[in-house]
Design a protein around this motif. Structure first.
Motif, PDB file in Angstrom:
ATOM      1  N   ALA A 133      10.677   8.648  -6.135  1.00  0.00           N
ATOM      2  CA  ALA A 133      11.809   9.555  -6.343  1.00  0.00           C
ATOM      3  C   ALA A 133      13.040   8.836  -5.809  1.00  0.00           C
ATOM      4  N   TYR A 134      13.919   8.419  -6.716  1.00  0.00           N
ATOM      5  CA  TYR A 134      15.047   7.584  -6.299  1.00  0.00           C
ATOM      6  C   TYR A 134      15.989   8.308  -5.351  1.00  0.00           C
ATOM      7  N   SER A 135      16.247   9.583  -5.602  1.00  0.00           N
ATOM      8  CA  SER A 135      17.071  10.373  -4.678  1.00  0.00           C
ATOM      9  C   SER A 135      16.801  11.850  -4.908  1.00  0.00           C
ATOM     10  N   LEU A 136      16.534  12.565  -3.816  1.00  0.00           N
ATOM     11  CA  LEU A 136      16.273  13.997  -3.906  1.00  0.00           C
ATOM     12  C   LEU A 136      17.545  14.824  -3.782  1.00  0.00           C
ATOM     13  N   GLY A 137      18.704  14.152  -3.644  1.00  0.00           N
ATOM     14  CA  GLY A 137      19.962  14.886  -3.561  1.00  0.00           C
ATOM     15  C   GLY A 137      20.139  15.579  -2.223  1.00  0.00           C
ATOM     16  N   ASP A 138      21.111  16.491  -2.165  1.00  0.00           N
ATOM     17  CA  ASP A 138      21.390  17.220  -0.932  1.00  0.00           C
ATOM     18  C   ASP A 138      20.612  18.526  -0.881  1.00  0.00           C
ATOM     19  N   GLY A 149       0.745  -1.249   0.000  1.00  0.00           N
ATOM     20  CA  GLY A 149       0.000   0.000   0.000  1.00  0.00           C
ATOM     21  C   GLY A 149       0.771   1.292   0.000  1.00  0.00           C
ATOM     22  N   VAL A 150       2.093   1.247  -0.190  1.00  0.00           N
ATOM     23  CA  VAL A 150       2.865   2.487  -0.240  1.00  0.00           C
ATOM     24  C   VAL A 150       2.621   3.175  -1.581  1.00  0.00           C
ATOM     25  N   ASP A 151       2.244   4.431  -1.530  1.00  0.00           N
ATOM     26  CA  ASP A 151       1.936   5.185  -2.746  1.00  0.00           C
ATOM     27  C   ASP A 151       3.091   6.071  -3.201  1.00  0.00           C
ATOM     28  N   ILE A 152       3.848   6.594  -2.238  1.00  0.00           N
ATOM     29  CA  ILE A 152       4.927   7.538  -2.540  1.00  0.00           C
ATOM     30  C   ILE A 152       6.204   7.057  -1.864  1.00  0.00           C
ATOM     31  N   ILE A 153       7.289   6.945  -2.631  1.00  0.00           N
ATOM     32  CA  ILE A 153       8.597   6.595  -2.089  1.00  0.00           C
ATOM     33  C   ILE A 153       9.537   7.757  -2.366  1.00  0.00           C
ATOM     34  N   LEU A 154      10.103   8.319  -1.302  1.00  0.00           N
ATOM     35  CA  LEU A 154      11.017   9.451  -1.419  1.00  0.00           C
ATOM     36  C   LEU A 154      12.398   9.002  -0.955  1.00  0.00           C
ATOM     37  N   GLY A 155      13.331   8.914  -1.899  1.00  0.00           N
ATOM     38  CA  GLY A 155      14.654   8.393  -1.603  1.00  0.00           C
ATOM     39  C   GLY A 155      15.667   9.467  -1.233  1.00  0.00           C
TER      40      GLY A 155
END
Length: 442
Positions: free
Chosen positions: A337-342, A311-317
């Protein structure tokens, strides 16, 4: 170009006042509807009584028609006021805030520390959302501050809260850098500053009570947050404290090869039992300083599949410190989002001086009974270092606005070298992150 703290507070107060006015208006409309219903009912009864006097001269079908009309009007009036079935909220997310020597120095003030100037230019972006979250790679555990301890002054948290941050991801490499005492102190400080930590707990009892997740609400939409980390910087949790941090791997202190499926599934089942409208997973994963590649995505696919199954809808890496692609499935209403950076750090390595603040649009449709991601956008940001700023002050700026300021010859403009670097960063961001295509644009 930048907003002062007072202006930012006024924005937040204005939004709250607007919501209260809307709620008051809805209450007035309900009262009006009820009064109208009562009037129509009285009128309907009056009409019915008058028509009875003529029953002997009227055909049965005519009597029925009059009564039916009055009844229908009364029924319409007494039905609940129709609400807009669509509710939309915005979740904003920033990447890693790394506690290092340069980050600490950026907040040094005449007396103590003050980070308001560091985040002033992006405070409007962080605060103009229903919920805002970022990953805090550090502790609040007293001096000495800086890279060696990853401990930061409490004023850093205060500034983040004033900028509009609501939730802090605490499952990451630095969670237990100062031991369990440092973890406890940090969690207490985050809550004292008016924010909520996600993914870490001060005790086994606290974990058992929280069941591994955090629930909040935005405009009637129930949102669950969970956070997991691949490891703890090579450190292990002491025996009897295995649940103080949500972990992705059984071998989290060594090779990261064996997923801890039992623990992940248990936490996500706990979340499902709450029946939230949307589930957000803050995931500290991947490899540091790596660009995105197909191999990277394949190694993370099992985690994505597992989380979406529950049931996870949003993954923020977070964790790679560099910006990586976003995958949005419009049909399913999910986003990764695999990675949002720094968000803010040393900015000393390639690709770590720029990133984005992501804006995820979440829509709840009560008619269809669905809540899902319906779109996203982002604000490109850049860490201006001491050598790139005429005033020698490190800070986070919005790239496009900073470039406009440079072209307009504003007083707070950056150096020519910094301007060139920001133009390159903006190009790289646009190459890596494609915005969703609207139907009309196809």
């Amino acid at each position: 170009m930048a907003l002062h703290d007072e202006e930012m507070n006024k924005r937040r107060e204005k939004r709250e006042a607007q919501r209260k006015r809307q709620q008051a208006q809805m209450r007035r409309m309900r009262r009006t509807a009820v009064l109208a219903a009562l009037v129509l009912i009285v009128c309907g009864v009056g009409i019915w009584r008058l028509t009875r006097q003529f029953q002997s001269s009227q055909e049965p079908s005519q009597q029925s028609a009059v009564q039916t009309e009055a009844t229908e009007e009364a029924t319409k009036a007494t039905s609940p006021l129709q609400r807009n079935p669509i509710t939309t909220v915005h979740l904003r997310a920033a990447g890693d805030l790394n506690v290092t020597d340069s980050v600490i120095s950026a907040g040094v003030a005449v007396s103590g520390y003050d980070y308001s100037g560091v985040f002033k230019d992006v405070s409007s972006v962080l605060s103009d959302a229903d919920l805002t979250v970022l990953n805090f790679e550090g502790n609040i555990y007293g001096q000495p501050y800086g890279s060696a301890t990853t401990s930061a002054p409490y004023e850093l948290l205060e500034s983040l809260r004033r900028c509009g941050v609501d939730l802090i991801q605490m499952a990451n490499s630095c969670t237990i850098n100062n031991g369990l005492n440092g973890l406890t102190a940090t969690l207490q400080s985050i809550r004292s500053a008016g924010m909520e930590p996600v993914g870490a707990f001060a005790s086994e009892a606290e974990f058992n009570k929280a069941k591994g997740y955090t629930i909040t609400e935005a405009q009637g939409i129930k949102i669950a947050f969970v956070a997991f980390t691949k490891g703890l910087g090579g450190r292990g949790l002491p025996a009897g404290n295995e649940h103080l941090v949500n972990l992705l791997y059984e071998d989290y202190d060594s090779t990261y090869e064996t997923l801890d499926k039992d623990q992940i599934e248990t936490i996500l089942r706990n979340v499902q039992a709450e029946k939230p409208d949307i589930v957000v997973a803050l995931v500290h994963w991947g490899s540091e300083y790596n660009e995105y590649s197909e191999d990277t995505s394949r190694s993370q696919n099992s985690l994505i599949t597992l989380m979406q199954k529950y049931g996870v809808d949003i993954i923020l890496g977070t964790h790679p410190h560099t910006l990586q692609p976003i995958v949005f499935d419009k049909a399913k209403g999910t986003l990764v989002a695999y990675s949002l950076g720094d968000f803010f750090g040393d900015a000393s390595r390639g690709g770590t001086n720029y990133s984005i603040i992501l804006d995820v649009e979440i829509t709840k449709d009560t008619t269809s009974g669905t809540t899902k991601v319906t779109g996203y956008s982002y604000t490109p940001i850049y860490t201006v270092t001491e050598t790139e700023a005429p005033d020698k002050k490190r800070r986070v700026v919005r790239i496009e606005e900073a470039l406009d300021a440079y072209e307009g010859n504003y007083l707070d403009k950056v150096t020519a070298t910094c301007k060139d670097s920001m133009e390159y960063a903006l190009q790289r961001i646009k190459e890596r992150i494609a915005l969703p295509v609207e139907e009309d644009d196809k």
